[in-house]
Design an enzyme around this catalytic site. Structure first.
Site, PDB file in Angstrom:
ATOM      1  N   ARG A 212       0.834  -1.203   0.000  1.00 22.22           N
ATOM      2  CA  ARG A 212       0.000   0.000   0.000  1.00 22.22           C
ATOM      3  C   ARG A 212       0.875   1.262   0.000  1.00 22.22           C
ATOM      4  O   ARG A 212       0.499   2.283  -0.568  1.00 22.22           O
ATOM      5  CB  ARG A 212      -1.013   0.006   1.141  1.00 22.22           C
ATOM      6  CG  ARG A 212      -2.073   1.108   0.982  1.00 22.22           C
ATOM      7  CD  ARG A 212      -3.177   1.038   2.015  1.00 22.22           C
ATOM      8  NE  ARG A 212      -4.258   0.126   1.671  1.00 22.22           N
ATOM      9  CZ  ARG A 212      -5.314   0.446   0.894  1.00 22.22           C
ATOM     10  NH1 ARG A 212      -5.430   1.661   0.401  1.00 22.22           N
ATOM     11  NH2 ARG A 212      -6.232  -0.450   0.632  1.00 22.22           N
TER      12      ARG A 212
ATOM     13  N   GLU B  22      -9.937   5.813   6.824  1.00 24.24           N
ATOM     14  CA  GLU B  22      -8.497   6.066   6.871  1.00 24.24           C
ATOM     15  C   GLU B  22      -8.010   7.326   6.149  1.00 24.24           C
ATOM     16  O   GLU B  22      -7.074   7.970   6.636  1.00 24.24           O
ATOM     17  CB  GLU B  22      -7.746   4.864   6.279  1.00 24.24           C
ATOM     18  CG  GLU B  22      -7.893   3.594   7.068  1.00 24.24           C
ATOM     19  CD  GLU B  22      -7.417   2.398   6.261  1.00 24.24           C
ATOM     20  OE1 GLU B  22      -8.139   1.987   5.334  1.00 24.24           O
ATOM     21  OE2 GLU B  22      -6.316   1.908   6.531  1.00 24.24           O
TER      22      GLU B  22
END
Ligand code: MTE
Ligand code: HPA
Ligand code: MOS
Length: 755
Positions: A309, A708
């Site tokens: 990520r 997030e």
């Protein structure tokens, strides 16, 4: 006369401290308590465990070791390198190697400190440099690339480079880890686990106990926060409880106190990086190269996914034609670092934002000028091959910058600093572009079970774990809206693996999209069966029936929901549905690092202003303004709460939270006196605006995921403080070392430590 409550009852209970978390469950009769004995060494071998002193503690019932595990001593997910209890070798301070089971939590605690072993200490790597020197990588380095970086440097008007260090952080969920295991009469087990990943726990408990998964039920009620810290690392506690319950055939609870929790569990990955950014004469980004190193800790955990990520987010919200980013995962002798809100993206974005500051400093222009010039536009391609579709990078920036909001702020700060010797001001703008989906494509699926009872009330179970982020409220809202009922008629139940199976963790900000998608599908399936019943009652064609405001409607006639349900039941119509949802069109080839890993991206822009007291070396954030891309918000107050919370959590990571170990790898910051999280006093006013637009079809009911992405806004706290410091000490412009604690600020201003 009664007045309507201000809050739904679930929130009212929470606000009044009445909510029951896993640790608040009434203990069953004969319940035992257990705690692990953990390694005092960062790396050591052992052959014998000495339990005698612990067994002598009144109330201690048993000391279990790896030899008590009936099937396989393995709780890992991505690789087979994490045993439940260490055998022969320990790899970090705090690694469990025995389990003390006792009548009381006090006896278990006392016993856990008396177990010991014949340790032979071994050399330990605690930092990334020594791990690299020892060749200790979790996996071969991975590279994402676009264009031709090597040739592109020749086309640049300037090229800047630098180094970055980013610290770790503790999740500090309010509820410490907890699990309660109950043996069942049929030989199976019931587990109450404070986990974000009930099916992760389910699988691991089966591996440890040797029971088939159908003999195990995992129930996950409301969590007192997870923040990623209970995505993978709740499994340890559940498996320890399961092991003890299986061995002793009595209920067993594990519930570490705060400092044990802080010592034993992993945290956010610290990163180090080198960057190189080349720009043309107009300030356009031409080429970007970065090397990232993460400190993974001792076992694999989720580190490879987190590293990946980081690669996906390496260029944040900017279009750069030539990119090469390589990421390394260093295996060290620390507790294994794990998922933490943002999942590696914030670290990579910090590196990109640092490179922009380095370039702005060299060009003597404000960073905002360069940022605004390079935001993603429609059709721009990410290094992983996905195309930016109607990105909201420019729109959110422009909304924040309207009426010269950004430029005037810069002028005001420059003017202030020209006349004020002691209090220096700074500012920073940070945009975000965050990909929504699990990057492991298979995890992008969910299940929902919806029951309509004969009184017309509705119960929903999904894999979505409520941990304060409001996902149950969102699922409730989605179901109510789909069935055309008031929200009070819909109840969202705790997750149980008997009601929904094989669920993905509540993570990657996908809770509402995936579980809401499945719940909506289940409702549509039920409505499909109700439609002919309603049509008959309303004397209208089935195609014209609509479900709204607690009624089925057609051609001016309507029938109340309860009557419809009663009639359907009499006709033996099935009033329940189990539905499955899988996000469409996702694919990714991890060999070529190309594909469509995300359902969509979330954008937004934050502006922070900071003041530094040059004399004392203290800093504070004065104001935060955000424009955020929420799509069609499912619940504006929940979404605002998510954005505020994420910003404050990100600010804490950037400014006050500092994890320290001693030279032997022992955690020094294992309580709230030595580890400083933001408090009300250090939290600035935060002004949030939603970018007005319809979120598009990929998110549930045109909303966009929110969990997030806004954590990235917190990075602006670092860069705003750095900006203020730089107006007094220009060399601080080249220092990218988070967190900027008061100590660090003082060092930059007055120390002879670099600059
Ligand atoms: N908000 C609260 N209050 N508590 C939490 O534990 N976890 C965050 C975020 N917001 C968290 C939170 C993390 S790490 C994620 S991935 C998402 O919520 C998960 O929930 P969602 O998918 O429903 O957004
Ligand atoms: N995000 C969060 N958690 C995860 C992911 C992800 O992309 N993949 C596996 N677990
Ligand atoms: Mo969140 S770090 O994906 O649990």
């Amino acid at each position: 006369m009664s007045t309507a409550p201000l809050l739904p009852s679930s929130l009212q209970n929470l606000a009044q401290g009445k909510t029951r978390f896993t640790s608040d469950l009434s203990l069953p009769q004969g319940c035992l308590h257990a705690l692990p004995a953990t390694s005092p060494h960062a790396h050591a071998r052992f052959s014998q465990i000495d339990s005698a002193a612990a067994l002598a503690v009144p109330g201690v019932r048993a000391i279990l070791t790896a030899a008590d595990i009936l099937r396989r001593n393995d709780i890992s997910n991505l690789a087979h390198d994490e045993p439940l209890l260490a055998e022969q070798e320990v790899h970090c301070v705090g690694e469990p190697y025995a389990l003390v089971v006792a009548d009381s939590i006090e006896a278990a605690w006392q016993g856990s400190h008396l177990v010991t072993a014949d340790w032979t200490p071994l050399p330990a790597c605690l930092d990334m440099a020594s791990a690299l020197a020892a060749g200790a990588l979790l996996q071969p380095p991975r590279t994402f690339a676009l264009g031709d970086v090597d040739t592109a440097w020749g086309c640049c008007a300037i090229v800047v480079s630098g180094t970055v260090e980013i610290g770790s952080a503790e999740h500090l969920y309010m509820e410490t880890q907890c699990a309660l295991a109950l043996p069942r009469d049929d030989g199976g087990l019931l587990l109450h686990s404070a986990t974000q990943s009930p099916s992760g726990v389910h699988k691991a408990v089966a591996t440890i106990t040797g029971l088939p998964m159908h003999a195990i039920e995992v129930v996950a009620g409301r969590l007192g926060g997870g923040f990623g810290g209970k995505e993978e690392q709740a499994t340890l506690w559940a498996c320890l409880a399961a092991l003890a319950a299986q061995r002793l055939q009595q209920p067993v609870r594990l519930w570490p106190d705060r400092s044990d929790d802080m010592r034993i569990t992993g945290k956010r990955h610290p990163y180090q990086a080198h960057f190189k950014l080349g720009l043309d004469a107009n300030g356009r980004f031409v080429a970007y190269e970065a090397q990232l190193w993460q400190n993974a800790g001792w076992c694999t955990d989720l580190s490879p996914a987190i590293l990946e990520r980081s690669l996906f987010h390496a260029t944040n919200a900017y279009a750069i034609p030539h990119v090469r980013v390589t990421a390394h995962s260093c295996r060290t002798h620390l507790p294994s670092n794990t998922a933490f809100r943002g999942f590696g993206a914030p670290q990579a974005i910090f590196v990109m934002e640092s490179a922009i500051r380095a370039a702005a400093h060299q060009l003597r222009c404000p960073p905002e000028t360069l940022q605004a010039r390079n935001l993603l536009r429609d059709g721009d391609v990410f290094p992983y091959g996905m195309c930016a579709q109607q990105p909201k990078a420019e729109a959110s920036w422009q909304m924040l910058a309207r009426e010269n909001g950004i430029a005037t702020c810069r002028q005001r700060i420059t003017a202030w600093n020209a006349t004020q010797p002691r209090y220096r001001k700074g500012m920073a703008v940070v945009p975000v572009c965050f990909g929504i989906a699990f990057t492991a494509t298979l995890l992008n699926q969910a299940q929902a079970l919806v029951h309509v009872y004969t009184d017309g009330s509705v119960a929903v179970t999904t894999g979505a774990i409520e941990m304060g982020q409001g996902v149950h409220g969102k699922v409730q809202r989605i179901v109510a809206e789909t069935l055309g009922l008031p929200v009070a008629q819909v109840q969202v139940m705790p997750t149980s693996t008997l009601r929904v199976a094989n669920v993905s963790p509540t993570a990657a900000s996908t809770g509402a999209d995936l579980n809401g998608g499945a719940a909506r599908q289940a409702c549509l399936d039920i409505l499909q069966r109700l439609r002919p019943v309603a049509a008959a009652l309303l004397n209208a064609p089935a195609a014209e029936v609509m479900f709204l405001e607690g009624h089925a409607h057609a051609q001016q006639a309507r029938v109340p929901w309860n009557e419809l349900i009663a009639q359907a039941y009499r006709q033996r119509i099935h009033l329940s549905a189990l539905a499955h949802y899988a996000s469409a069109n996702l694919h990714f080839d991890p060999q070529r690092n190309q594909g469509q890993p995300f359902a969509y991206h979330v954008y937004g822009t934050a502006l922070m202003e900071a003041t530094v007291d040059v004399l004392l070396g203290t800093g504070r954030i004065d104001a935060v303004r955000v424009v955020h891309d929420i799509g069609h918000s499912l619940d504006a107050s929940t979404d605002r709460g998510q954005i505020e919370g994420a910003i404050v959590q990100g600010m804490g990571w950037m400014t006050s939270e500092e994890i320290r170990h001693d030279s032997q790898g022992r955690l020094l910051t294992d309580n709230l006196a030595s580890y400083k999280i933001p408090d009300l006093d250090s939290s600035p006013p935060i002004e949030i605006e939603f970018l007005p637009h319809n979120g598009g079809p990929a998110g549930i009911l045109h909303s966009k995921a929110v969990g997030e992405p806004p954590l990235v806004y917190g990075l602006a706290a670092y860069f705003a403080l750095q900006d203020a410091i730089t107006s007094w000490q220009p060399q601080a412009a080249a220092v990218f070392r988070a967190p900027l604690t008061s100590e660090a600020i003082f060092g930059l201003l007055h120390g002879n430590d670099p600059p």
